[in-house]
Design a protein around this motif. Sequence first.
Motif, PDB file in Angstrom:
ATOM      1  N   ARG A  19       0.795  -1.229   0.000  1.00 38.39           N
ATOM      2  CA  ARG A  19       0.000   0.000   0.000  1.00 38.39           C
ATOM      3  C   ARG A  19       0.827   1.279   0.000  1.00 38.39           C
ATOM      4  NH1 ARG A  19      -5.461  -1.299   2.414  1.00 38.39           N
ATOM      5  NH2 ARG A  19      -5.394  -3.532   2.718  1.00 38.39           N
ATOM      6  N   ASN A  20       2.157   1.167   0.243  1.00 36.59           N
ATOM      7  CA  ASN A  20       3.014   2.355   0.304  1.00 36.59           C
ATOM      8  C   ASN A  20       4.426   1.981  -0.150  1.00 36.59           C
ATOM      9  OD1 ASN A  20       3.728   5.015   0.807  1.00 36.59           O
ATOM     10  ND2 ASN A  20       4.068   4.688   2.971  1.00 36.59           N
ATOM     11  N   GLU A  21       4.563   1.591  -1.401  1.00 33.54           N
ATOM     12  CA  GLU A  21       5.843   1.126  -1.930  1.00 33.54           C
ATOM     13  C   GLU A  21       6.905   2.214  -1.826  1.00 33.54           C
ATOM     14  OE1 GLU A  21       7.681  -0.611  -6.096  1.00 33.54           O
ATOM     15  OE2 GLU A  21       5.505  -0.716  -5.772  1.00 33.54           O
ATOM     16  N   LEU A  22       8.078   1.822  -1.357  1.00 30.17           N
ATOM     17  CA  LEU A  22       9.180   2.763  -1.161  1.00 30.17           C
ATOM     18  C   LEU A  22      10.228   2.642  -2.259  1.00 30.17           C
ATOM     19  CD1 LEU A  22       9.763   2.532   2.693  1.00 30.17           C
ATOM     20  CD2 LEU A  22       8.247   4.061   1.414  1.00 30.17           C
ATOM     21  N   PHE A  23      11.062   3.658  -2.348  1.00 30.53           N
ATOM     22  CA  PHE A  23      12.170   3.738  -3.297  1.00 30.53           C
ATOM     23  C   PHE A  23      13.238   2.716  -2.928  1.00 30.53           C
ATOM     24  CE2 PHE A  23      16.303   5.846  -4.253  1.00 30.53           C
ATOM     25  CZ  PHE A  23      16.192   5.931  -5.634  1.00 30.53           C
ATOM     26  N   ARG A  24      13.596   1.877  -3.856  1.00 30.59           N
ATOM     27  CA  ARG A  24      14.670   0.887  -3.663  1.00 30.59           C
ATOM     28  C   ARG A  24      14.497   0.059  -2.389  1.00 30.59           C
ATOM     29  NH1 ARG A  24      20.021   4.381  -5.372  1.00 30.59           N
ATOM     30  NH2 ARG A  24      19.488   4.626  -7.560  1.00 30.59           N
ATOM     31  N   ALA A  25      13.286  -0.359  -2.125  1.00 25.36           N
ATOM     32  CA  ALA A  25      13.015  -1.154  -0.920  1.00 25.36           C
ATOM     33  C   ALA A  25      13.771  -2.477  -0.940  1.00 25.36           C
ATOM     34  CB  ALA A  25      11.513  -1.387  -0.769  1.00 25.36           C
ATOM     35  N   GLU A  26      13.848  -3.116  -2.091  1.00 26.33           N
ATOM     36  CA  GLU A  26      14.555  -4.402  -2.187  1.00 26.33           C
ATOM     37  C   GLU A  26      16.047  -4.243  -1.907  1.00 26.33           C
ATOM     38  OE1 GLU A  26      13.323  -7.452  -2.495  1.00 26.33           O
ATOM     39  OE2 GLU A  26      11.242  -6.812  -2.753  1.00 26.33           O
ATOM     40  N   GLU A  27      16.624  -3.153  -2.361  1.00 27.00           N
ATOM     41  CA  GLU A  27      18.041  -2.893  -2.116  1.00 27.00           C
ATOM     42  C   GLU A  27      18.293  -2.699  -0.616  1.00 27.00           C
ATOM     43  OE1 GLU A  27      21.037   0.744  -3.086  1.00 27.00           O
ATOM     44  OE2 GLU A  27      19.812   0.013  -4.766  1.00 27.00           O
ATOM     45  N   ALA A  28      17.439  -1.927   0.029  1.00 26.01           N
ATOM     46  CA  ALA A  28      17.570  -1.738   1.481  1.00 26.01           C
ATOM     47  C   ALA A  28      17.406  -3.065   2.214  1.00 26.01           C
ATOM     48  CB  ALA A  28      16.550  -0.715   1.973  1.00 26.01           C
ATOM     49  N   LEU A  29      16.455  -3.872   1.761  1.00 26.76           N
ATOM     50  CA  LEU A  29      16.236  -5.192   2.362  1.00 26.76           C
ATOM     51  C   LEU A  29      17.490  -6.058   2.264  1.00 26.76           C
ATOM     52  CD1 LEU A  29      14.398  -7.461   3.522  1.00 26.76           C
ATOM     53  CD2 LEU A  29      13.815  -7.996   1.141  1.00 26.76           C
ATOM     54  N   THR A  30      18.142  -6.052   1.106  1.00 30.77           N
ATOM     55  CA  THR A  30      19.351  -6.862   0.921  1.00 30.77           C
ATOM     56  C   THR A  30      20.416  -6.493   1.948  1.00 30.77           C
ATOM     57  OG1 THR A  30      18.906  -7.176  -1.422  1.00 30.77           O
ATOM     58  CG2 THR A  30      21.194  -7.438  -0.717  1.00 30.77           C
ATOM     59  N   HIS A  31      20.604  -5.212   2.185  1.00 30.83           N
ATOM     60  CA  HIS A  31      21.603  -4.779   3.174  1.00 30.83           C
ATOM     61  C   HIS A  31      21.159  -5.104   4.602  1.00 30.83           C
ATOM     62  CE1 HIS A  31      24.263  -3.028   0.268  1.00 30.83           C
ATOM     63  NE2 HIS A  31      23.247  -2.377  -0.287  1.00 30.83           N
ATOM     64  N   VAL A 109      22.501  -0.686  16.500  1.00 33.00           N
ATOM     65  CA  VAL A 109      22.639  -0.603  15.060  1.00 33.00           C
ATOM     66  C   VAL A 109      21.213  -0.592  14.534  1.00 33.00           C
ATOM     67  CG1 VAL A 109      23.440  -1.741  12.960  1.00 33.00           C
ATOM     68  CG2 VAL A 109      24.852  -1.797  15.047  1.00 33.00           C
ATOM     69  N   ILE A 110      20.864   0.461  13.796  1.00 32.40           N
ATOM     70  CA  ILE A 110      19.475   0.660  13.366  1.00 32.40           C
ATOM     71  C   ILE A 110      19.407   0.721  11.848  1.00 32.40           C
ATOM     72  CG2 ILE A 110      17.505   2.244  13.422  1.00 32.40           C
ATOM     73  CD1 ILE A 110      18.416   3.114  16.217  1.00 32.40           C
ATOM     74  N   CYS A 111      18.368   0.075  11.314  1.00 35.34           N
ATOM     75  CA  CYS A 111      18.075   0.193   9.893  1.00 35.34           C
ATOM     76  C   CYS A 111      16.580   0.030   9.689  1.00 35.34           C
ATOM     77  CB  CYS A 111      18.841  -0.840   9.072  1.00 35.34           C
ATOM     78  SG  CYS A 111      18.203  -2.524   9.188  1.00 35.34           S
ATOM     79  N   GLY A 112      16.112   0.304   8.481  1.00 38.83           N
ATOM     80  CA  GLY A 112      14.711   0.087   8.179  1.00 38.83           C
ATOM     81  C   GLY A 112      14.084   1.205   7.384  1.00 38.83           C
ATOM     82  N   MET A 113      12.815   1.395   7.640  1.00 39.25           N
ATOM     83  CA  MET A 113      11.988   2.245   6.792  1.00 39.25           C
ATOM     84  C   MET A 113      11.055   3.091   7.644  1.00 39.25           C
ATOM     85  SD  MET A 113      11.252  -0.870   4.203  1.00 39.25           S
ATOM     86  CE  MET A 113      12.612  -1.601   3.293  1.00 39.25           C
ATOM     87  N   MET A 114      10.736   4.248   7.357  1.00 35.39           N
ATOM     88  CA  MET A 114      11.188   5.204   6.377  1.00 35.39           C
ATOM     89  C   MET A 114      12.206   6.137   7.023  1.00 35.39           C
ATOM     90  SD  MET A 114       7.828   6.241   4.118  1.00 35.39           S
ATOM     91  CE  MET A 114       6.609   6.476   5.420  1.00 35.39           C
ATOM     92  N   SER A 115      13.210   6.490   6.242  1.00 36.43           N
ATOM     93  CA  SER A 115      14.313   7.321   6.741  1.00 36.43           C
ATOM     94  C   SER A 115      13.831   8.612   7.380  1.00 36.43           C
ATOM     95  CB  SER A 115      15.262   7.682   5.592  1.00 36.43           C
ATOM     96  OG  SER A 115      15.695   6.543   4.906  1.00 36.43           O
ATOM     97  N   HIS A 116      12.873   9.260   6.769  1.00 35.13           N
ATOM     98  CA  HIS A 116      12.473  10.596   7.203  1.00 35.13           C
ATOM     99  C   HIS A 116      11.456  10.600   8.341  1.00 35.13           C
ATOM    100  CE1 HIS A 116       9.060   9.778   4.550  1.00 35.13           C
ATOM    101  NE2 HIS A 116       8.446  10.808   5.095  1.00 35.13           N
ATOM    102  N   ILE A 117      10.941   9.457   8.722  1.00 35.52           N
ATOM    103  CA  ILE A 117       9.951   9.424   9.805  1.00 35.52           C
ATOM    104  C   ILE A 117      10.421   8.474  10.909  1.00 35.52           C
ATOM    105  CG2 ILE A 117       7.567   8.898  10.442  1.00 35.52           C
ATOM    106  CD1 ILE A 117       6.696   9.659   7.657  1.00 35.52           C
ATOM    107  N   CYS A 118      10.269   7.192  10.687  1.00 39.31           N
ATOM    108  CA  CYS A 118      10.509   6.221  11.756  1.00 39.31           C
ATOM    109  C   CYS A 118      11.982   6.057  12.108  1.00 39.31           C
ATOM    110  CB  CYS A 118       9.883   4.878  11.385  1.00 39.31           C
ATOM    111  SG  CYS A 118       8.092   5.035  11.147  1.00 39.31           S
ATOM    112  N   ILE A 119      12.854   6.073  11.109  1.00 35.89           N
ATOM    113  CA  ILE A 119      14.285   5.981  11.416  1.00 35.89           C
ATOM    114  C   ILE A 119      14.725   7.253  12.140  1.00 35.89           C
ATOM    115  CG2 ILE A 119      16.612   5.789  10.438  1.00 35.89           C
ATOM    116  CD1 ILE A 119      14.860   3.176  10.373  1.00 35.89           C
TER     117      ILE A 119
END
Length: 182
Positions: A19-31, A109-119
């Motif tokens: 419902r809210n596809e992100l930019f390069r989500a698969e690339e972020a997932l790989t890392h 060590v933090i990663c995830g989605m979305m950079s501008h809100i939750c991260i």
Amino acid sequence: MNTAFIMVDIQKDYFKGGRNELFRAEEALTHAQEALTLFRGKKLPIVHIQCILLDDNATFFLPGTEGIQPHEGILPEPGEKVIIKHTPDSFFQTELQQHLESLNVTRLVICGMMSHICIDSTVRTANRLGYEVLVLDDACTTRDLLWDGTVIPAQTVHHTFMASLDGTFAQVIPTSSLYERI
């Protein structure tokens, strides 16, 4: 130094068909998967943050939908903590801080989605609470934003937020640099 890995909102709604596809989500997932493999191999604490939005105006992460489920690539294993949140900040009205304190964790060590809100909100709170924070730049992503009639591309949004966190609230690093730090 006790280090924990926090994966924020790596959930199906942010990927293709969600419902809210992100930019390069698969690339972020790989890392994120690379870091997850490292933490699992070293038997270090792992926390999965899962967002379920309860606001009547929410358009994604809706209760009872497939989109709230973690992406198949980072499914929690036995012994890995899952914490449900209802706001952008992973610490707000959750048991995250108490869980980390129970493990004597001092570095995140933090990663995830979305950079501008939750991260952003999670990293700033972690810093305020006294944690040393590393953010995995390439294991985070976001989306385009609209401001004053102008589209701000996702990559610009992401870089802006990583730049604002780095040096003040966290050390922002690529996942490849994590191996020498853990």
